[in-house]
Structure formats: structure tokens, C-alpha cells
Design a protein around this motif. Sequence first.
Motif, mmCIF file in Angstrom:
data_model
loop_
_atom_site.group_PDB
_atom_site.id
_atom_site.type_symbol
_atom_site.label_atom_id
_atom_site.label_comp_id
_atom_site.label_asym_id
_atom_site.label_seq_id
_atom_site.Cartn_x
_atom_site.Cartn_y
_atom_site.Cartn_z
ATOM 1 N N HIS A 47 -64.349 -7.691 12.843
ATOM 2 C CA HIS A 47 -63.424 -8.395 11.946
ATOM 3 C C HIS A 47 -62.347 -9.126 12.755
ATOM 4 O O HIS A 47 -62.023 -10.288 12.494
ATOM 5 C CB HIS A 47 -62.805 -7.370 10.998
ATOM 6 C CG HIS A 47 -62.315 -7.940 9.702
ATOM 7 N ND1 HIS A 47 -61.920 -7.152 8.647
ATOM 8 C CD2 HIS A 47 -62.145 -9.225 9.281
ATOM 9 C CE1 HIS A 47 -61.532 -7.933 7.645
ATOM 10 N NE2 HIS A 47 -61.650 -9.184 8.005
ATOM 11 N N HIS A 63 -55.418 -12.690 7.675
ATOM 12 C CA HIS A 63 -55.784 -11.565 8.545
ATOM 13 C C HIS A 63 -54.590 -11.072 9.346
ATOM 14 O O HIS A 63 -54.461 -9.866 9.586
ATOM 15 C CB HIS A 63 -56.969 -11.948 9.439
ATOM 16 C CG HIS A 63 -58.266 -12.042 8.675
ATOM 17 N ND1 HIS A 63 -58.707 -13.201 8.107
ATOM 18 C CD2 HIS A 63 -59.184 -11.090 8.354
ATOM 19 C CE1 HIS A 63 -59.860 -12.966 7.478
ATOM 20 N NE2 HIS A 63 -60.173 -11.695 7.604
ATOM 21 N N TRP A 79 -59.308 -12.367 -1.743
ATOM 22 C CA TRP A 79 -58.238 -11.424 -1.454
ATOM 23 C C TRP A 79 -57.521 -11.035 -2.743
ATOM 24 O O TRP A 79 -57.433 -11.845 -3.672
ATOM 25 C CB TRP A 79 -57.192 -12.058 -0.511
ATOM 26 C CG TRP A 79 -57.711 -12.327 0.866
ATOM 27 C CD1 TRP A 79 -58.603 -13.298 1.220
ATOM 28 C CD2 TRP A 79 -57.390 -11.607 2.055
ATOM 29 N NE1 TRP A 79 -58.854 -13.221 2.568
ATOM 30 C CE2 TRP A 79 -58.121 -12.202 3.102
ATOM 31 C CE3 TRP A 79 -56.553 -10.530 2.336
ATOM 32 C CZ2 TRP A 79 -58.044 -11.735 4.417
ATOM 33 C CZ3 TRP A 79 -56.467 -10.077 3.648
ATOM 34 C CH2 TRP A 79 -57.214 -10.679 4.673
ATOM 35 N N ASP A 83 -58.344 -7.693 1.939
ATOM 36 C CA ASP A 83 -59.485 -8.570 2.182
ATOM 37 C C ASP A 83 -60.682 -7.990 1.437
ATOM 38 O O ASP A 83 -61.091 -6.860 1.701
ATOM 39 C CB ASP A 83 -59.751 -8.586 3.694
ATOM 40 C CG ASP A 83 -60.821 -9.575 4.118
ATOM 41 O OD1 ASP A 83 -61.523 -10.119 3.244
ATOM 42 O OD2 ASP A 83 -60.953 -9.787 5.346
ATOM 43 N N HIS A 121 -67.470 -8.925 4.617
ATOM 44 C CA HIS A 121 -67.375 -8.563 6.036
ATOM 45 C C HIS A 121 -66.310 -7.498 6.293
ATOM 46 O O HIS A 121 -66.340 -6.832 7.320
ATOM 47 C CB HIS A 121 -67.154 -9.795 6.944
ATOM 48 C CG HIS A 121 -65.846 -10.505 6.772
ATOM 49 N ND1 HIS A 121 -65.748 -11.861 6.564
ATOM 50 C CD2 HIS A 121 -64.558 -10.058 6.799
ATOM 51 C CE1 HIS A 121 -64.477 -12.206 6.478
ATOM 52 N NE2 HIS A 121 -63.737 -11.133 6.616
HETATM 53 FE FE LIG Z 1 -61.805 -10.894 6.638
#
Ligand SMILES: [Fe+2]
Lengths: 193, 199
Positions: free
Chosen positions: B27, B77, B126, B163, B167
Motif C-alpha cells: 500500500h 494516503h 473513502w 481507505d 487494495h
Molecule cells: Fe489506498
Amino acid sequence: MAFELPALPYAHDALEPYISAVTLQFHHLKHHQAYVNNVNNLIVGTPFENATLEEIVRKADGGIFNNGAQVYNHTFYFEQFAADGCREPQGELKAAIEKDFGSTEAFKEQFNKAAATLFGSGWAWLVKTADGRLEIVQTSNAGCPLRDGKTPLLTCDVWEHAYYLDKQNLRPKYIEDFWKVVDWQVISKRFSA
Amino acid sequence: MAFELPKLSYSYSALEPHIDARTMEIHHTKHHAAYTNNLNAAVQGTNVSNKRIEEIMAVVSKLPVAIRNNGGGYYNHNLYWEILTPGGANAPHGVLLDAINDSFGSVDSFKEAFVKAAVTRFGSGWAWLIQKENKLVVSSTPNQDNPLMDVAEVQGTPILGIDVWEHAYYLNYQNRRPDYVEAFWNLINWDEVARRFKG
Ligand SMILES: [Fe+2]
């Protein structure tokens, strides 16, 4: 009338090493199944209670569309693979690809780009337009070209769940391996239908 | 001045068993790094190349879509790593707690709204806790959009975000997004969320 999860036309491990058994099991038995269950629950008491999946894809909105279209898209995706399929376009479809894209290589390059650059979750498609031309389109999330009056011929699921266990962030590697399991006989049948 | 991938203040294995080390490493070193690199390429030669990321977010509707997507991925992120911690405070406290109670009735009702936003965001995206003047609200955004963007349906200052791109959880949780969201709850650094809240 409730929709049912279609069985795969091959075993879950049939597409290894290109798509792993564990990926196909989650993809088919969990994700695809959840979309089936969700759409069945959501249509109760709505105008779509007795609709076909195609009617839902064309006309529904919100959760009914999202789940119904994902049922349609996944069935369409899984049906186009085979362990021992025909790996290159043939016959009339090949001629149409060469006419509209120049060559099979040029078509694949353009399709790969569409699949690699779709941002977020979604699908890349080869479609036939109302006037018979071939086109490559991208759709986000549950989007499906049927809704825009186009006939889907081939699709690549680029939701991360389609490849994350096998390829993680390497989506282009998944797309490269995708071509090794596509059965072009299925795509030709869709083209001539 | 180029945007830089931030270092994490804890190790990749520090959030186990809730988030596994391999997920964290990919990530951070692959996904977040790609957003950072792509953002730097996207702003090069534009009139926002020397702006702060927050300023860029505020005008994304006027910029190329690559800046919206990668700038969002970069900012989101950054926030995500900072509001996570192995030894997070157990609960919201102080003026933040008061604001949560004022806006949602209770911490439980807030959690319910936040979990619902995270679980029901269809596709990639998100879920957020946002400060909007003196109120707190929960919302979610698609893909790498965020509440600082002028394109966001609900705009404000994000003080907590999760998130829900696959992934973020697929190696450990696969299709079980609700389990990941529940696990995330054990990792929230409420001191950091409180720091971002302007009481
Ligand atoms: Fe992400």
C-alpha cells in the motif's frame, strides 16, 4: 423471480496459472454471489421484481442497477474464458477488428490501455455499436455498455478483486495474463449473434 | 518542489493482526508511491506546481483529471497513515468528544454512521469524518476524491478517513470489507484526529 448464480463453464482451477483458483473462488462464489443475493433482495416490491437482468441493466438505478449490472457483467466475464480456448480472433471477427483497429496487435494495445487506465473500479470492453462498428469503452464500477445501446463482446474486470490476490498492484500483468485465458470462439459467437 | 512519499512513523507489521505487514508495505511502497510520482509528473509545468496539496485540492475542477486522481491519492494516503497507530487512544476525548456528541448524539451513533458510509461506498473510495464549520459530518467519496476538493458533494476538513479501495484490505479480508472496517476501529489514533479538529 429470483436470479441464480450461474455455474462456471470450467473448474475454479482451470485458468491457472493465469488466474488462480483462490481468486476465481472468491470472485465467483463470494463477489458474484453477493451481487446475485443483493439484487434479489432489492427488487422485491419494486417495478423490477419480474424484470430480466437486461431490463435492469438498461433501466434501473441505484442499488438495483449496481448489483444487477454486476451480476450481468460477471456472468459475461466468466463465460468468455476456457482452459483450452482459441487464443486469437478468427474469421469475420478478425476481419472486423482489422478493419476498425488496423490489426489484432493494435486492437490489443488499445484495449490494454483502456483496462490499465480506468481509474478506480470498473471494466474495459470491446463492443459493437448500433451501426456495426467495433469500439473499446471503459465503464466505472458497475457500468455496462448495454445501457448505451451497445453490444458487449469482450470484457476485462479491473476491480482490484479480480486480480489483487494474484498480482496486487500490478494490473498490467493481470491484463497480460487475461489474454491467455480468453476463448475467442465465445467472442465470435457474441459478434455474430 | 516535488511532493515526497512520507515515511511511516511505525513499522509495516505494527498494525497486525488488524492490517497485515504485506498489505501495508504494498500500500505504501507501491500504491502511495505511484500516486506521489504520478502527481509530480501531472503538476509539472502547470501553474500549481509550487502550491501546497491542500490548495491544489481546492481547485481540482479546473485542473487535469490526473491531478485530481493522483493528488487525491497522495493527500488521502498521507492522512490515512497518520490517523492509524498501533497503540491508538481508546476513544475520542476532550473537545472532539463534545463535538461528536453534539453532532451525532453519541460515539456509538457516530461509529454506526461512519461504518455504514465505509461499507456502502460502491466501488473504490473513502469514508470520512469531516469538520464543517462547528459541525462534524460523515460522508464518503468515490475513487481518490476527498472533502477538500471543490468537486466533493460534502466539503470540509477531513479529520479521519478510511481507505475502502480493495487494495487496502483484499490480501487479508478479501470480500469481507465490513471486517476490515471493524478492525480499522482498533487502530484509530484519536490524538491525531483531535489534533486535526479545530475546536
Ligand atoms: Fe489506498
